[in-house]
Design an enzyme around this catalytic site. Structure first.
Site, PDB file in Angstrom:
ATOM      1  N   ARG A   1      -4.490   3.720   1.265  1.00 25.48           N
ATOM      2  CA  ARG A   1      -3.530   2.625   1.385  1.00 25.48           C
ATOM      3  C   ARG A   1      -3.044   2.531   2.825  1.00 25.48           C
ATOM      4  NH1 ARG A   1      -1.670  -1.880  -1.361  1.00 25.48           N
ATOM      5  NH2 ARG A   1       0.584  -1.926  -1.637  1.00 25.48           N
TER       6      ARG A   1
ATOM      7  N   THR B   1      -6.878  -9.131  -3.268  1.00 20.49           N
ATOM      8  CA  THR B   1      -7.417  -7.820  -3.542  1.00 20.49           C
ATOM      9  C   THR B   1      -8.790  -7.989  -4.186  1.00 20.49           C
ATOM     10  OG1 THR B   1      -5.158  -7.066  -3.827  1.00 20.49           O
ATOM     11  CG2 THR B   1      -6.831  -5.762  -4.937  1.00 20.49           C
TER      12      THR B   1
ATOM     13  N   THR C   1      -7.829  -4.016  -0.720  1.00 21.10           N
ATOM     14  CA  THR C   1      -7.069  -5.243  -0.498  1.00 21.10           C
ATOM     15  C   THR C   1      -6.653  -5.463   0.937  1.00 21.10           C
ATOM     16  OG1 THR C   1      -5.128  -6.479  -1.286  1.00 21.10           O
ATOM     17  CG2 THR C   1      -4.846  -4.122  -0.974  1.00 21.10           C
TER      18      THR C   1
ATOM     19  N   ASN D   1      -4.056  -7.591   0.784  1.00 23.94           N
ATOM     20  CA  ASN D   1      -2.901  -8.151   0.098  1.00 23.94           C
ATOM     21  C   ASN D   1      -3.143  -9.628  -0.191  1.00 23.94           C
ATOM     22  OD1 ASN D   1      -0.532  -8.101  -1.262  1.00 23.94           O
ATOM     23  ND2 ASN D   1       0.772  -8.425   0.512  1.00 23.94           N
TER      24      ASN D   1
ATOM     25  N   ASP E   1       4.228  -5.793   0.596  1.00 24.30           N
ATOM     26  CA  ASP E   1       4.329  -5.046  -0.658  1.00 24.30           C
ATOM     27  C   ASP E   1       5.520  -4.093  -0.659  1.00 24.30           C
ATOM     28  OD1 ASP E   1       2.440  -6.138  -2.293  1.00 24.30           O
ATOM     29  OD2 ASP E   1       0.889  -4.652  -1.906  1.00 24.30           O
TER      30      ASP E   1
ATOM     31  N   SER F   1       1.984  -0.247  -4.584  1.00 21.33           N
ATOM     32  CA  SER F   1       0.848  -1.077  -4.994  1.00 21.33           C
ATOM     33  C   SER F   1       0.801  -1.211  -6.501  1.00 21.33           C
ATOM     34  CB  SER F   1      -0.449  -0.428  -4.502  1.00 21.33           C
ATOM     35  OG  SER F   1      -1.567  -1.110  -5.020  1.00 21.33           O
ATOM     36  N   SER F   2       0.082  -2.219  -6.979  1.00 24.72           N
ATOM     37  CA  SER F   2      -0.199  -2.356  -8.412  1.00 24.72           C
ATOM     38  C   SER F   2      -1.658  -2.043  -8.730  1.00 24.72           C
ATOM     39  CB  SER F   2       0.087  -3.781  -8.876  1.00 24.72           C
ATOM     40  OG  SER F   2       1.446  -4.089  -8.752  1.00 24.72           O
TER      41      SER F   2
ATOM     42  N   GLY G   1      -5.209  -8.996  -8.225  1.00 24.26           N
ATOM     43  CA  GLY G   1      -4.242  -9.831  -8.926  1.00 24.26           C
ATOM     44  C   GLY G   1      -2.799  -9.421  -8.753  1.00 24.26           C
ATOM     45  N   GLY G   2      -2.484  -8.616  -7.717  1.00 23.02           N
ATOM     46  CA  GLY G   2      -1.084  -8.250  -7.490  1.00 23.02           C
ATOM     47  C   GLY G   2      -0.515  -7.566  -8.720  1.00 23.02           C
TER      48      GLY G   2
HETATM   49  N1  GLY Z   1      -1.478  -5.826  -2.443  1.00 19.01           N
HETATM   50  C1  GLY Z   1      -1.480  -5.819  -3.865  1.00 19.01           C
HETATM   51  C2  GLY Z   1      -1.237  -4.440  -4.415  1.00 19.01           C
HETATM   52  O1  GLY Z   1      -1.508  -3.471  -3.748  1.00 19.01           O
HETATM   53  O2  GLY Z   1      -0.774  -4.315  -5.514  1.00 19.01           O
END
Ligand code: GLY
Length: 573
Positions: free
Chosen positions: A104, A383, A401, A403, A425, A454-455, A475-476
């Site tokens: 990340r 992403t 990603t 983002n 984020d 992050s998701s 998809g966030g």
């Molecule tokens: N940038 C989307 C995530 O990391 O959840």
């Protein structure tokens, strides 16, 4: 405004593909396949071809992943990247080894908690979304390098980087979806760059069209440095200097020292259980593993099959679980290297049952009546995703990603790669929603060197010690609920992976207090009943782009590429 931006960032490729008939059909697109040995499912046919060729050359899933990752950085600039970051979840074919790699992005050393606030303490619109200040220190190249060092079978770094170099240097024909994306973001590219970039035509009034050749000479040169010097070809020398110079020209904060200091981290994967299946997913700084396991824990006592797929009962139950889990996410989750994320408490089965004890099967709980959970005991996250299984059963789930679509819309001059806008984020201010409408607080406040929450939820599922599923998606905040639905579609609704992946989806995330249904996700009678229960329904055109693999009982691998986007392609042999 921000949520609209998010909707577009998330969906432009799918919408573009739906709205306009593709005029470039030079690629062979495959949405589902059965294979005896190996599968690679990615967001672009050329990346899938690159991965398949590595596998056929005797590379393992990690070798294929590295080559795919770098190829996606060229052919899928909206999300594929070397200027972003991501997460790997890995399981060896014999099950002896499971691993999670966190590559990340990190906040630069100069970053601080209030960096996106004005003098009155209000969030400055767009500052964390577009341009130089939106970028975190990129992690993808270090991620590929770490994967190579630890697990490569081919042990030939140059072989893995070369296909991306060829695609960047010689160029490739863009698809209709890519042409639409590049045209949509043209103004953003023009206003966020200090030098001409490959994503805007030399005559900037000219639009892209399907089949145009996209050549990325500077990106090819950066990839050559990575090929020849490994991670140092990116985090040191000319590339790091070009990043620092770009930041100085554009008012950004990433220095050559930030680049040199970047390190990916091998983390202990999150291990969970659901109805006799074992799950391996991503720990913080992703909220994905924790939130997925909480969701599964809340719905496990219920007989989903009996409720019926997309019945009001099914959608209501999932939405109510999501409401509680996303409230916990907002309050408790962040980078565990900087904040005491109460992982054990959040995953404690008694806590999960207590958290869901006020679930009313007849009625929606207003989100304002729900806060992040409290614990009595002490502590004992645009992403893209790709899934790969090799001939030895080694499984790779990687979500990566920039983002938003095309990240910060800023290309490093002379180096040709797009920077992420991952700083968005973080929680710029407690209670103020980010690009994905998600809110946060202290746990996800900005600090130097910290990773934003992050998701991303790359996940591997096993049963009785054998590989079962590999699942992930962009998809966030909808990532978690998309993975949740694909897994339960297979386990609870007995779907094959093709149906489980292509089935319509829905999503809810506590704030805003809304239930998002894909077009066709539920019939009018079901929607009426859900409204009667108190749910505010909002229709979305597409949730997630899942790339998935199922090891079937007959030993065949079923690989799927989401049909929500035009270009996603699965290949196997
Ligand atoms: N940038 C989307 C995530 O990391 O959840």
């Amino acid at each position: 405004m921000r949520l609209n931006h998010f909707l577009f960032a998330l969906l432009f490729l799918t919408l573009a593909a739906c709205k306009q008939k593709p005029t470039f059909s030079g690629y062979s697109i495959q949405k589902s396949t059965l294979a005896d040995s190996a599968i690679v499912s990615t967001a672009h046919p050329l990346a899938s071809e690159v991965g398949l060729a590595v596998l056929k050359d005797g590379g393992n899933a990690i070798d294929a992943a590295i080559a795919v990752h770098l190829a996606l950085a060229v052919v899928y600039p909206a999300a594929g990247n070397i200027g972003g970051g991501g997460f790997l979840v890995y399981r060896s074919g014999d099950g002896q080894e499971v691993a999670a790699l966190d590559f990340r992005e990190k906040a630069p050393a100069k970053a601080h908690r209030d960096m996106y606030l004005d003098a009155e303490g209000n969030v400055i619109n767009g500052k964390s979304i577009e341009g130089h200040l939106a970028a975190g220190v990129p992690g993808s190249v270090e991620g590929c390098w770490q994967m190579f060092q630890k697990y490569s079978k081919l042990k030939d770094w140059k072989r893995l980087v070369q296909p991306a170099i060829d695609l960047a240097a010689k160029g490739f024909n863009i698809t209709q979806a890519e042409a639409v994306g590049l045209n949509e973001y043209r103004k953003g590219f023009l206003s966020n760059n200090t030098k001409a970039c490959a994503f805007v035509k030399a005559d900037s009034t000219q639009k892209w069209k399907a089949g145009d050749l996209l050549v990325q000479t500077e990106l090819a040169e950066t990839l050559q440095r990575i090929r020849d010097q490994g991670r140092d070809g990116f985090y040191g020398g000319k590339t790091a200097d070009l990043v620092a110079a770009e930041m100085q020209r554009g008012g950004g904060w990433i220095t050559a020292q930030d680049m040199a200091d970047y390190h990916a981290v091998w983390r202990k994967p999150m291990l969970g259980k659901y109805r006799g299946y074992d799950l391996i997913s991503m720990p913080p700084p992703s909220s994905g593993g924790i939130a997925l396991f909480q969701l599964l824990g809340m719905v496990e006592p219920y007989d989903l099959g009996k409720m019926g797929f997309h019945s009001p009962e099914h959608i209501h139950l999932f939405t109510e679980a999501e409401r509680r889990v996303y409230a916990d996410r907002a309050k408790h989750l962040g980078d565990a290297d900087f904040y005491g994320v109460p992982i054990a408490n959040l995953l404690d089965s008694q806590y999960i049952q207590e958290r869901f004890a006020n679930f009313d099967p007849q009625k929606a709980t207003p989100s304002k009546a729900i806060e992040g959970g409290e614990f009595t005991g002490k502590e004992s996250k645009q992403t893209t995703h790709y899934s790969i299984v090799d001939a030895d059963g080694n499984a790779v789930a990687i979500t990566t990603t920039l983002n938003g679509g095309y990240g910060a819309l800023t290309v490093v001059g002379g180096a040709g790669f797009l920077l992420n806008n991952e700083m968005d984020d973080f929680s710029a201010k407690p209670g103020v929603p980010n690009l994905y409408g998600a809110i946060g607080g202290d746990a996800n406040a900005i600090m130097p060197g910290k990773r934003p929450l992050s998701s991303m939820t790359p996940t591997i599922v096993t049963k009785d010690g054998k590989l079962c599923m590999v699942v992930g998606t962009p998809g966030g905040t909808t990532i978690i609920t998309s993975v949740f639905q694909v897994i339960t579609n297979v386990i609870d609704f007995n779907m094959n992976m093709t149906d489980a992946t292509h089935a319509k989806r829905f999503h809810s995330q506590w704030s805003p207090d809304e239930l998002y249904l894909e077009k066709g996700a539920a019939n009018e009678a079901t929607r009426k009943k859900l409204r009667g229960m108190g749910h505010k329904i909002v229709e979305w055109s597409g949730i997630g782009l899942v790339e998935s693999i199922l090891l079937r009982k007959d030993g065949k691998l079923e690989g799927v590429a989401d049909n929500r986007a035009e270009d996603d392609t699965v290949l196997g042999y």
